[in-house]
Design a protein around this motif. Sequence first.
Motif, short mmCIF file in Angstrom:
data_model
loop_
_atom_site.label_atom_id
_atom_site.label_comp_id
_atom_site.label_asym_id
_atom_site.label_seq_id
_atom_site.Cartn_x
_atom_site.Cartn_y
_atom_site.Cartn_z
N ASP A 3 0.69 -1.08 -0.32
CA ASP A 3 -0.25 -0.01 -0.23
C ASP A 3 0.77 1.25 -0.55
OD1 ASP A 3 -2.68 0.61 -0.59
OD2 ASP A 3 -3.06 0.66 1.91
N ILE A 4 0.88 1.71 -1.13
CA ILE A 4 1.72 3.01 -1.15
C ILE A 4 1.27 3.94 -2.56
CG2 ILE A 4 4.25 2.04 -1.26
CD1 ILE A 4 4.79 2.06 -3.84
N VAL A 5 1.88 5.03 -2.36
CA VAL A 5 1.16 5.98 -3.29
C VAL A 5 1.55 5.39 -4.42
CG1 VAL A 5 1.15 8.31 -4.09
CG2 VAL A 5 1.04 7.94 -0.93
N GLN A 6 0.53 5.24 -5.85
CA GLN A 6 1.05 5.14 -6.83
C GLN A 6 -0.37 5.50 -7.78
OE1 GLN A 6 0.80 1.01 -7.53
NE2 GLN A 6 0.25 0.90 -5.31
N ASP A 7 -0.69 5.37 -9.08
CA ASP A 7 -1.29 5.61 -9.89
C ASP A 7 -2.40 4.47 -9.45
OD1 ASP A 7 0.89 7.02 -11.41
OD2 ASP A 7 0.19 6.06 -13.09
N GLY A 8 -3.58 5.44 -9.27
CA GLY A 8 -4.99 4.40 -9.19
C GLY A 8 -5.58 4.84 -7.39
N ILE A 43 -2.77 17.40 -8.62
CA ILE A 43 -2.44 18.56 -7.75
C ILE A 43 -0.99 18.75 -8.55
CG2 ILE A 43 -2.82 17.71 -5.31
CD1 ILE A 43 0.23 15.48 -5.41
N VAL A 44 -0.33 19.95 -7.89
CA VAL A 44 1.06 20.23 -9.37
C VAL A 44 1.65 18.51 -9.10
CG1 VAL A 44 0.47 22.44 -8.18
CG2 VAL A 44 2.22 20.88 -6.49
N PRO A 45 2.33 18.81 -10.75
CA PRO A 45 3.29 17.87 -10.89
C PRO A 45 4.28 17.58 -9.82
CG PRO A 45 2.93 19.30 -13.00
CD PRO A 45 2.92 20.38 -11.29
N GLY A 46 4.96 18.63 -9.53
CA GLY A 46 6.37 18.05 -8.45
C GLY A 46 5.88 17.43 -7.15
N LEU A 47 4.90 18.38 -6.98
CA LEU A 47 4.47 17.43 -5.55
C LEU A 47 3.62 16.00 -5.74
CD1 LEU A 47 4.09 17.69 -2.42
CD2 LEU A 47 2.07 18.18 -2.75
N GLU A 48 3.27 15.62 -7.04
CA GLU A 48 2.76 14.75 -6.86
C GLU A 48 4.02 13.39 -7.60
OE1 GLU A 48 1.04 13.28 -10.58
OE2 GLU A 48 -1.01 12.67 -9.83
N ARG A 49 4.66 14.17 -8.15
CA ARG A 49 5.88 12.71 -8.69
C ARG A 49 6.85 12.85 -6.85
NH1 ARG A 49 11.08 14.13 -8.44
NH2 ARG A 49 11.29 16.41 -8.80
N GLN A 50 6.43 13.61 -5.70
CA GLN A 50 7.55 12.96 -4.75
C GLN A 50 6.78 12.12 -3.57
OE1 GLN A 50 10.31 16.71 -3.28
NE2 GLN A 50 9.13 17.82 -5.31
N LEU A 51 5.79 12.38 -3.91
CA LEU A 51 4.90 11.20 -2.96
C LEU A 51 5.10 10.35 -3.71
CD1 LEU A 51 1.45 13.96 -2.42
CD2 LEU A 51 3.76 13.52 -1.23
N GLY A 57 1.27 7.56 7.25
CA GLY A 57 2.33 7.80 8.55
C GLY A 57 3.60 8.74 7.50
N ASP A 58 3.73 9.09 6.41
CA ASP A 58 5.09 9.22 5.83
C ASP A 58 4.87 10.87 6.11
OD1 ASP A 58 6.38 7.10 5.90
OD2 ASP A 58 6.77 7.02 3.13
N LYS A 59 5.90 11.64 6.33
CA LYS A 59 6.08 13.21 6.32
C LYS A 59 7.19 13.21 5.06
CE LYS A 59 4.24 13.32 11.23
NZ LYS A 59 4.62 13.34 12.31
N LEU A 60 6.62 14.47 4.48
CA LEU A 60 8.35 14.74 3.83
C LEU A 60 8.20 16.26 3.85
CD1 LEU A 60 8.13 13.72 -0.06
CD2 LEU A 60 5.82 13.77 2.05
N ASP A 61 9.74 16.69 3.77
CA ASP A 61 9.31 18.58 2.99
C ASP A 61 9.82 18.11 1.38
OD1 ASP A 61 9.20 19.66 5.30
OD2 ASP A 61 10.97 18.85 5.86
N ALA A 62 8.65 19.01 0.71
CA ALA A 62 9.41 18.19 -0.63
C ALA A 62 8.92 19.92 -1.39
CB ALA A 62 7.71 17.69 -1.63
#
Length: 163
Positions: A3-8, A43-51, A57-62
């Motif tokens: 279960d990770i962020v991916q298409d769909g 959402i903006v492409p650069g954020l989508e790519r980094q997510l 539960g993951d936290k990130l600075d993008a």
Amino acid sequence: MSDIVQDGKIVQFHYTLKNDAGELIDSSRGGDPLSYLHGAGNIVPGLERQLAGCEVGDKLDATVPPGEGYGERLGEGPQPVPRDAFPEEFPLQPGMQFVAQSPDGERFPLWVTRIEGDEVYVDRNHPLAGETLHFDVEITGLRQATEQELAHGHPHGPDDHHE
Ligand code: ZN
């Protein structure tokens, strides 16, 4: 399937957005998290790519440069339009967006930047065009999109939306 962020996937996250100067632009914290359909350009492409690949539960600075955010600032900047070119009941205020149509039928978004007397200044640039965006994100939810959400290209809320 992990279960990770991916298409769909429908992804829910909280975010705080700041500009390069460290000024707060927007935040979902204190309200509902934002939902989007991954891979659909919600959402903006650069954020989508980094997510991509993140888990709940993951936290990130993008950090997202303009080219992967709201684009570079183009054109001659805000242009004045007479107030009476807008319908009387139109609630004009700085920051609002509307869709304009050129004489040859091309439709494009415009943003109101300021209002001075009888003149409304409008700009083809998104207010955040030209800005490097700094997102502080926490993934709060993740699920498979429904067939209908995939067909529509966006998430549906618990009571289904529709515009
Ligand atoms: Zn829909």
